[in-house]
Design a protein around this motif. Structure first.
Motif, short mmCIF file in Angstrom:
data_model
loop_
_atom_site.label_atom_id
_atom_site.label_comp_id
_atom_site.label_asym_id
_atom_site.label_seq_id
_atom_site.Cartn_x
_atom_site.Cartn_y
_atom_site.Cartn_z
N ALA A 1 5.71 12.71 -5.98
CA ALA A 1 5.90 11.39 -6.74
C ALA A 1 6.94 11.37 -7.65
CB ALA A 1 4.61 11.33 -8.13
N LEU A 2 7.65 12.07 -8.54
CA LEU A 2 8.86 11.92 -9.32
C LEU A 2 9.89 12.41 -7.88
CD1 LEU A 2 7.69 14.10 -12.36
CD2 LEU A 2 7.60 11.48 -11.14
N HIS B 1 -9.68 12.21 1.52
CA HIS B 1 -10.42 11.20 0.73
C HIS B 1 -10.14 10.36 -0.19
CE1 HIS B 1 -14.40 14.32 0.47
NE2 HIS B 1 -12.80 15.44 0.97
N SER B 2 -10.22 9.01 -1.38
CA SER B 2 -10.13 8.18 -1.72
C SER B 2 -8.73 8.75 -3.28
CB SER B 2 -11.13 7.26 -2.22
OG SER B 2 -11.44 7.71 -3.69
N CYS B 3 -8.07 8.37 -3.40
CA CYS B 3 -7.27 8.31 -4.66
C CYS B 3 -7.91 8.47 -6.41
CB CYS B 3 -6.12 7.14 -4.54
SG CYS B 3 -4.79 6.69 -3.91
N HIS C 1 1.13 7.47 -7.76
CA HIS C 1 1.86 7.62 -6.31
C HIS C 1 1.74 7.11 -5.29
CE1 HIS C 1 5.42 8.63 -3.47
NE2 HIS C 1 6.20 7.73 -3.98
N MET C 2 0.31 8.17 -5.08
CA MET C 2 -0.46 8.21 -3.98
C MET C 2 -1.17 6.13 -3.88
SD MET C 2 -3.84 10.79 -3.04
CE MET C 2 -3.00 11.75 -3.33
N ARG C 3 -1.11 5.87 -4.89
CA ARG C 3 -2.35 4.86 -4.30
C ARG C 3 -1.39 3.90 -4.27
NH1 ARG C 3 -4.48 2.79 -10.37
NH2 ARG C 3 -2.10 2.80 -10.67
N ASN C 4 -0.15 4.24 -4.63
CA ASN C 4 0.77 2.98 -4.66
C ASN C 4 1.55 3.22 -3.51
OD1 ASN C 4 0.58 1.24 -6.56
ND2 ASN C 4 1.61 2.44 -8.03
N TYR D 1 1.34 10.08 1.65
CA TYR D 1 0.61 11.85 1.57
C TYR D 1 -0.46 11.84 2.96
CZ TYR D 1 2.30 11.60 -3.24
OH TYR D 1 2.19 11.34 -4.76
N ILE D 2 -0.52 12.84 4.01
CA ILE D 2 -0.49 12.87 4.83
C ILE D 2 -2.36 13.83 4.68
CG2 ILE D 2 -1.00 12.96 7.57
CD1 ILE D 2 0.83 10.56 6.12
#
Length: 234
Positions: free
Chosen positions: A53-54, A71-73, A123-126, A131-132
């Motif tokens: 993310a950063l 799995h979901s965020c 970050h994963m949500r956007n 993210y694999i």
């Protein structure tokens, strides 16, 4: 059906979703942002770390992979919050196994773990494409797709449940998808004992024409966990 679709999803209750911060990563792997600029980086496995993310926000090209990303965020964030609470409760019992200089105390540690989780989740949500989901020792990436691979708190950390063959198969796969370099941290298990097959594993890598170095890093939270393995392909 693709290999990814065929993968068996690991039940969420069996996943520990806790991560380190971007700053911890740079120290654990003795890296600077400048050294990573212009390189394709893989964090494997990445968990709830904020490195992707950063680092991405700082202009780096980083991909994160982990079995948890099936799995979901939202589910992962909730699991992460629960895991952090549980981990901090357990930390009180084993405080003597850790050096309280990088983090002032358990409260400071908790704040850092929560910050890493929040940054990872946001970050994963956007940017979900970074993210694999993977199930080691198999990776869904092209040969030599990355310049450098960073692997933290997995292989040697869980030596009690990941056998030597798993280590070899995973390293072979990491070698396949990197052009040049792999860095692994730490070299000890959860009790602070050095991985018992490390010499054997290094010999295996040298036979594959790799240059292998054990390097001291500017990070030690768990006692004896202050070195990494730097593997450079010949």
């Amino acid at each position: 059906m693709s290999k990814v679709e065929q993968r068996k999803k690991l039940a969420l209750e069996r996943i520990v979703f806790i991560g380190r911060t971007y700053e911890e990563y740079l120290n654990m792997f003795s890296l600077t942002p400048e050294e990573l600029q212009g390189k394709k980086v893989l964090d494997c496995p990445a968990g709830a770390c904020s490195f992707t993310a950063l680092g991405t926000m700082a202009g780096l090209e980083i991909t994160a992979c982990d079995i948890a990303y099936d799995h979901s965020c939202e589910d992962l964030k909730n699991k992460g919050l629960q895991d952090i609470e549980h981990a901090m409760e357990q930390m009180e019992k084993v405080k003597k196994n850790y050096k309280w200089s990088y983090f002032k105390d358990i409260s400071d540690l908790k704040t850092n773990r929560l910050n890493a989780l929040e940054n990872c989740y946001t970050h994963m949500r956007n940017s979900n494409n970074r993210y694999i989901p993977v199930t080691l020792p198999s990776l869904p990436f092209k040969t030599e797709e990355f310049d450098i691979i960073l692997s933290a708190h997995f292989l040697f950390t869980y030596a009690d449940r990941l056998d030597y063959q798993f280590h070899i198969e995973t390293l072979n796969e990491l070698l396949r998808v990197t052009k040049k370099e792999i860095r692994i941290f730490p070299l000890v298990d959860l009790e602070g004992k050095k991985y018992e097959h490390l010499d054997k594993l290094v010999s295996f890598l040298v036979e594959k024409d790799c240059v292998v170095e054990e390097l001291i890093v500017p990070y030690e939270f768990q006692y004896n966990a202050n070195s990494m393995l730097k593997i450079t392909k010949g």
